[in-house]
Scaffold this active site. Structure first.
Site, mmCIF file in Angstrom:
data_model
loop_
_atom_site.group_PDB
_atom_site.id
_atom_site.type_symbol
_atom_site.label_atom_id
_atom_site.label_comp_id
_atom_site.label_asym_id
_atom_site.label_seq_id
_atom_site.Cartn_x
_atom_site.Cartn_y
_atom_site.Cartn_z
ATOM 1 N N SER A 65 0.832 -1.107 0.056
ATOM 2 C CA SER A 65 0.021 0.131 -0.038
ATOM 3 C C SER A 65 1.128 1.329 -0.161
ATOM 4 O O SER A 65 1.859 1.085 0.910
ATOM 5 C CB SER A 65 -0.780 -0.091 1.346
ATOM 6 O OG SER A 65 -1.171 1.333 1.718
ATOM 7 N N GLY A 116 -10.955 5.142 9.577
ATOM 8 C CA GLY A 116 -11.433 5.249 11.048
ATOM 9 C C GLY A 116 -12.543 6.359 11.152
ATOM 10 O O GLY A 116 -12.889 6.831 12.271
ATOM 11 N N ALA A 117 -13.132 6.874 10.137
ATOM 12 C CA ALA A 117 -14.120 7.963 10.142
ATOM 13 C C ALA A 117 -15.324 7.371 9.870
ATOM 14 O O ALA A 117 -16.399 8.244 9.602
ATOM 15 C CB ALA A 117 -13.624 8.862 8.947
ATOM 16 N N GLU A 154 -15.236 -9.652 4.669
ATOM 17 C CA GLU A 154 -15.210 -8.759 5.725
ATOM 18 C C GLU A 154 -15.791 -9.746 7.055
ATOM 19 O O GLU A 154 -14.902 -9.612 7.999
ATOM 20 C CB GLU A 154 -15.890 -7.503 5.619
ATOM 21 C CG GLU A 154 -15.767 -6.624 7.032
ATOM 22 C CD GLU A 154 -15.747 -5.133 6.492
ATOM 23 O OE1 GLU A 154 -15.453 -4.685 5.446
ATOM 24 O OE2 GLU A 154 -15.624 -4.394 7.344
ATOM 25 N N ASP A 166 -22.606 -1.019 2.814
ATOM 26 C CA ASP A 166 -21.083 -0.449 2.604
ATOM 27 C C ASP A 166 -20.637 -0.915 1.139
ATOM 28 O O ASP A 166 -20.250 -0.215 0.275
ATOM 29 C CB ASP A 166 -19.965 -0.362 3.486
ATOM 30 C CG ASP A 166 -20.525 -0.082 4.924
ATOM 31 O OD1 ASP A 166 -21.586 0.640 4.901
ATOM 32 O OD2 ASP A 166 -20.136 -0.311 5.917
ATOM 33 N N TYR A 218 -21.462 -3.732 18.057
ATOM 34 C CA TYR A 218 -22.128 -3.771 16.902
ATOM 35 C C TYR A 218 -22.799 -5.134 16.693
ATOM 36 O O TYR A 218 -23.871 -5.465 16.596
ATOM 37 C CB TYR A 218 -21.151 -3.733 15.760
ATOM 38 C CG TYR A 218 -21.832 -3.951 14.066
ATOM 39 C CD1 TYR A 218 -21.950 -2.721 13.575
ATOM 40 C CD2 TYR A 218 -21.716 -5.014 13.725
ATOM 41 C CE1 TYR A 218 -22.647 -2.702 12.417
ATOM 42 C CE2 TYR A 218 -22.459 -5.081 12.271
ATOM 43 C CZ TYR A 218 -22.891 -3.834 11.786
ATOM 44 O OH TYR A 218 -23.253 -3.982 10.524
HETATM 45 C C1 GLA Z 1 -21.244 -0.313 9.272
HETATM 46 C C2 GLA Z 1 -21.613 -1.530 8.488
HETATM 47 C C3 GLA Z 1 -22.836 -1.607 7.814
HETATM 48 C C4 GLA Z 1 -24.026 -1.054 8.492
HETATM 49 C C5 GLA Z 1 -23.786 0.292 9.284
HETATM 50 C C6 GLA Z 1 -24.689 0.828 9.966
HETATM 51 O O1 GLA Z 1 -20.674 0.601 8.440
HETATM 52 O O2 GLA Z 1 -20.472 -1.939 7.906
HETATM 53 O O3 GLA Z 1 -23.161 -2.882 7.214
HETATM 54 O O4 GLA Z 1 -24.527 -2.072 9.340
HETATM 55 O O5 GLA Z 1 -22.500 -0.115 9.988
HETATM 56 O O6 GLA Z 1 -25.762 1.125 9.215
#
Ligand code: GLA
Length: 378
Positions: A65, A116-117, A154, A166, A218
């Site tokens: 990278s 990290g943001a 992931e 995402d 989470y």
């Molecule tokens: C992170 C996860 C997503 C989603 C969001 C919350 O970004 O990667 O899959 O669950 O949190 O909406």
């Protein structure tokens, strides 16, 4: 990108065969409901990760990278299995593994999505590699297949129990539009989001507070929703209404109740937000964004003092709406702000952070940008 091709050549001593790119994202509304089969409304941002890739005939996988000073990480393709060595490289290895690539490759990545943001730098990395490998090896995978493969990378390889939002928006985002994504079947609709024409800006406020999805918070939220679905014998929160939830109030815990209430109300807010956007009704959109934040703060409990302060200061400076985005527990907030109030909003947030002794916030803005792409180097 010329420079990544040149850097690849300097580092690996030959030309890349494919150059690819994928963006980070912000989410307008629809938070923590992708894993509950809900609707979400994110858009791809201008910041992206680039990958330069070439195949190797000796079965070696080499990853570097530009941001990590081009130290070369090496592993044999046969050892690319969950549990392998690697730090950030696991996001790349996970994609190689989930796409079932059996050939060695050299990969150089270069990116400007702030890490990290809460702007999905990991999805940008995974998706840039996925579309690049898809092109290099002629895999002919659809964007839906690539979204599932990168999410699997992931979840299983990097060990982060994320949903599919995402990766989907990084792959499928469209310039000028937010992406209405149905997380049940990955069908999409582009919803034009012409903020600039309306004299508005979507300000992104990086609180610089710690953002760690790998932490239990989470997974715990996700587990609560799954547990309610099991108790109520439904596939997911998507199949729930507030009336049904209330009628089963005694069969679930208080925590499960408020987690499910967030999911049900947030899914409804996304559909309302789409209506508001179609009518260019940014006042209603702002109100829905505010309601989303309150629900994430009080029912889902994934906000934090820095995010709440960013939201409060933005609203007091006149924002139409503001809320935390992404997984929470830190990361970024968004504020829908009149263009002429952007400076005032930034100052209000900075002053609030300074008076609370928080780290200095960073500010970004972005219009909805295109999703991932890959091309052969001629
Ligand atoms: C992170 C996860 C997503 C989603 C969001 C919350 O970004 O990667 O899959 O669950 O949190 O909406």
């Amino acid at each position: 990108m010329v420079s990544i091709a040149r850097n690849f050549e300097t580092l690996f001593g030959r030309k890349p065969e494919v150059i690819s790119e994928a963006p980070g994202r912000v989410n307008l509304i629809g938070e923590h409901i992708d894993y509950s089969e809900g609707f979400v409304l994110p858009f791809a941002i201008a910041d992206r990760t680039y990958a330069a890739i070439a195949s190797r005939s000796d079965g070696l996988v080499r990853i570097a990278s530009v941001q990590r000073k081009e130290n070369i990480f090496s592993i044999d393709i046969k050892d690319v299995q969950p549990g392998s060595k690697g730090d950030w490289e696991k996001y790349v290895l996970g994609v190689i593994w989930s796409l079932d690539i059996g050939t060695g490759v050299d990969i150089l990545v270069d990116g400007n999505v702030p890490a990290g943001a809460g702007l999905s730098s990991s999805a940008a990395l995974e998706c840039s590699v996925a579309v690049g490998l898809n092109e290099l090896f002629g895999l002919n995978k659809s964007l839906e297949d690539l979204a599932r493969a990168t999410q699997k990378a992931e979840n299983i390889y990097a060990g982060v129990p994320c949903g599919i939002m995402d990766q989907s928006v990084s792959l499928m985002g469209k310039k000028g539009s937010a992406l209405l994504l149905d997380c049940r079947d990955l069908s999409t609709e582009s919803i034009p989001f012409s903020v600039a024409d309306a004299g508005l800006e979507l300000l992104i406020i990086d609180t610089q507070a710690h953002h760690a999805l790998v932490d239990g918070g989470y997974a715990e939220r996700r587990a609560s929703c799954e547990s309610v679905a099991t108790t109520l014998k439904i596939p997911s929160m998507r199949n729930l209404t507030l009336d049904v939830l209330d009628s089963h109030r005694n069969e679930i815990t208080d925590i499960e109740y408020i987690r499910a209430r967030h999911a049900v109300t947030e899914i409804a807010r996304v559909l309302e937000a789409v209506k508001a956007l179609r009518a260019s009704d940014f006042i209603s959109l702002g109100n829905l964004i505010n309601a989303s934040h309150i629900s994430l703060r009080d029912d889902y409990q994934v906000s934090c003092p820095e995010l709440d302060a960013a939201v409060k200061a933005s609203l007091s400076a006149g924002a139409l709406g503001a809320r935390m985005v992404g997984g929470g527990f830190g990361g970024s907030a968004i504020a829908l702000v009149k263009a002429e109030n952007v400076a005032k909003t930034r100052e209000a947030v900075s002053a609030a952070f300074e008076s609370r002794g928080f780290k200095k916030p960073r500010f970004f803005t972005s219009l909805p940008s295109a999703g991932a792409s890959a091309s052969r180097v001629s």
